[in-house]
Design a protein around this motif. Structure first.
Motif, PDB file in Angstrom:
ATOM      1  N   GLN A 202       0.830  -1.209   0.000  1.00 34.71           N
ATOM      2  CA  GLN A 202       0.000   0.000   0.000  1.00 34.71           C
ATOM      3  C   GLN A 202       0.859   1.251   0.000  1.00 34.71           C
ATOM      4  O   GLN A 202       0.614   2.198  -0.755  1.00 34.71           O
ATOM      5  N   GLN A 203       1.891   1.264   0.847  1.00 36.51           N
ATOM      6  CA  GLN A 203       2.747   2.439   0.928  1.00 36.51           C
ATOM      7  C   GLN A 203       3.587   2.584  -0.335  1.00 36.51           C
ATOM      8  O   GLN A 203       3.784   3.689  -0.844  1.00 36.51           O
ATOM      9  N   GLU A 205       2.918   1.620  -3.343  1.00 31.05           N
ATOM     10  CA  GLU A 205       2.161   1.972  -4.537  1.00 31.05           C
ATOM     11  C   GLU A 205       1.610   3.391  -4.489  1.00 31.05           C
ATOM     12  O   GLU A 205       1.088   3.893  -5.481  1.00 31.05           O
ATOM     13  N   ALA A 206       1.687   4.049  -3.327  1.00 31.91           N
ATOM     14  CA  ALA A 206       1.164   5.403  -3.202  1.00 31.91           C
ATOM     15  C   ALA A 206       2.044   6.374  -3.992  1.00 31.91           C
ATOM     16  O   ALA A 206       3.227   6.522  -3.719  1.00 31.91           O
ATOM     17  N   SER A 208       3.287  10.065  -5.427  1.00 32.72           N
ATOM     18  CA  SER A 208       3.363  11.461  -4.994  1.00 32.72           C
ATOM     19  C   SER A 208       3.657  12.331  -6.206  1.00 32.72           C
ATOM     20  O   SER A 208       4.634  12.080  -6.924  1.00 32.72           O
ATOM     21  N   SER A 294       1.136   9.558 -10.747  1.00 31.10           N
ATOM     22  CA  SER A 294       0.252  10.425  -9.959  1.00 31.10           C
ATOM     23  C   SER A 294      -0.760  11.159 -10.840  1.00 31.10           C
ATOM     24  O   SER A 294      -1.466  12.049 -10.368  1.00 31.10           O
TER      25      SER A 294
END
Length: 428
Positions: A202-203, A205-206, A208, A294
């Protein structure tokens, strides 16, 4: 050293229908304190896809997580054993720098640096995201020069300099060392990479989006300006950045220079492109930035303003200067090597035959479960051979020795070590 820098900046790369991911462990040790803030005598860290996931230095002397998911998913004894391992490796590096200095007839006047890096790259395949081995890395570097590396495709050690040839021959004779190194790079490392990616999915694939800044400053040529576009704070690292003049993308032929994608200290990335232009040029200059992860696409225009202060991008604060610790270490090491009066390995006349240290702390690859004495005796000279000792020194990740062990031990670490130590003692 420059090769190390390339690997340090390694992150996620894209192929046609897949992604390349990496897990690398980097160790850097200086022969004596550097005396600069933030630069430690010994540093060890793990990086996945260019993000630091764990860290240890000679001041803190504890292996710590650098991602929340590492702390959440890995038990306390993982960090305890990791701390013991890196404390052991800190001593290992200290002993081996001293041995290499003696071997190469170097004095204590200069500062020397020893580095080791190993890990793997894997490519995702199928809808389940399983990783397939692409290549492994296991290499040593001393005083800014490549020393020794492992060719996992052919299971042989490769000497990058004459001074490393005896070591290459000795390590090639230790079959279990080659088997373990190859097994770690091609199997265990990929397993850990898959596991870590699942833990931090999860982290990781986030995405920015970048902040984009466009500015100009004076150059030494009074009639010219240096026009720059900076994109920073983005993740993942894949980005498109173009400086345009009246809609035409400027290239190297136009004098365009680029920093390339570099890491910030907060696990994001930055890139800056610049081109020298005439102050009198009234054309429209814009900066196009596309960050697909993003879903950001922006084109900013330059307002033809510039500042006298050469540090006119200071408004960005510490973002530009923030670089991941290992890159700083690489740069410092390069500077130190350049400043040294004796920056090379030395002449062939200094090449000595193998032997054994009186302390028993002979160099050996810390990546393996082989006893430190076992495989690096060729780094020592004849005088030390006469003083040889059978004292055993552990190189296991836990820092503890055991009577017998196997490379197949279940007590393994992500950086390739385990508590079991093989006690075979090959002839020097």
């Amino acid at each position: 050293m420059y090769l190390f820098a390339v690997f340090v900046l390694l992150g996620t790369g894209l192929t046609v229908n897949s992604e390349i991911h990496s897990l690398m462990y980097i160790y850097t040790a200086f022969s004596k304190p550097v005396g600069l803030p933030g630069i430690h005598e010994f540093t060890a860290m793990g990086q996945m896809d260019g993000r630091m996931i764990d860290y240890y230095d000679s001041d803190v002397q504890r292996k710590v997580h650098k991602q929340d998911w590492m702390k959440e998913r890995l038990p306390a004894d993982y960090w305890e054993k990791g701390t013991q391992s890196r404390q052991s490796k800190q001593q290992w590096f200290k002993v081996n720098i001293d041995i290499l200095k003696k071997r190469m007839n170097q004095t204590d006047d200069d500062r020397h640096v020893l580095q080791w890096m190993h890990g793997c790259e894997g490519e995702t395949y199928g809808n389940n995201g399983h990783l397939k081995f692409v290549r492994g890395v296991d290499m040593y570097n001393y005083d800014g020069q490549d020393f020794l590396s492992f060719d996992d495709a052919h299971s042989v050690w490769v000497a990058a300099a004459d001074i490393a040839v005896p070591t290459k021959r000795k390590w090639d004779d230790v079959q279990v060392l080659k088997e373990y190194t190859k097994g770690y790079l091609e199997n265990e490392c990929i397993d850990w990479l898959s596991k870590f990616r699942a833990y931090g999915e999860q982290q990781l694939e986030a995405a920015s989006p970048p902040d984009v800044y466009m500015s100009a400053k004076k150059t030494r040529t009074k009639s010219n300006l240096m026009l720059s576009c900076l994109a920073t704070g983005f993740y993942p690292k894949d980005i498109i950045l173009n400086i345009k003049r009246n809609g035409r993308v400027l290239t190297k032929e136009d004098g365009l220079i680029s920093s390339g994608v570099r890491p910030n200290e907060d696990d994001t990335y930055q890139r800056r492109d610049s081109v020298e232009i005439l102050k009198s040029d009234i054309a429209s200059f814009t900066c196009e930035v596309i960050h697909r992860a993003s879903k950001m696409s922006v084109e900013k225009a330059w307002n033809h303003e510039f500042k006298d202060d050469e540090n006119n991008m200071g408004m960005i604060g510490g973002i530009i200067g923030g670089v991941v610790v290992v890159v700083v270490l690489v740069v410092i090491a390069v500077v130190l090597v350049v400043l040294k009066k004796k920056g090379k390995f030395g002449s062939k006349e200094s090449l000595n035959s193998d032997g054994t240290s009186s302390s028993g702390s002979d160099p050996a690859p810390p990546a393996t479960v082989i006893n430190i004495q076992d495989v690096a005796k060729p780094l020592l000279n004849d005088e030390e051979k006469e003083k040889g000792s059978k004292e055993s020194v552990s190189s296991g990740d836990s820092g503890n020795s055991s009577d017998k062990g196997s490379a197949k031990s279940s007590d393994k670490s992500a950086d390739g070590s385990n508590e079991s130590l093989l006690k075979q003692q090959p002839e020097a």
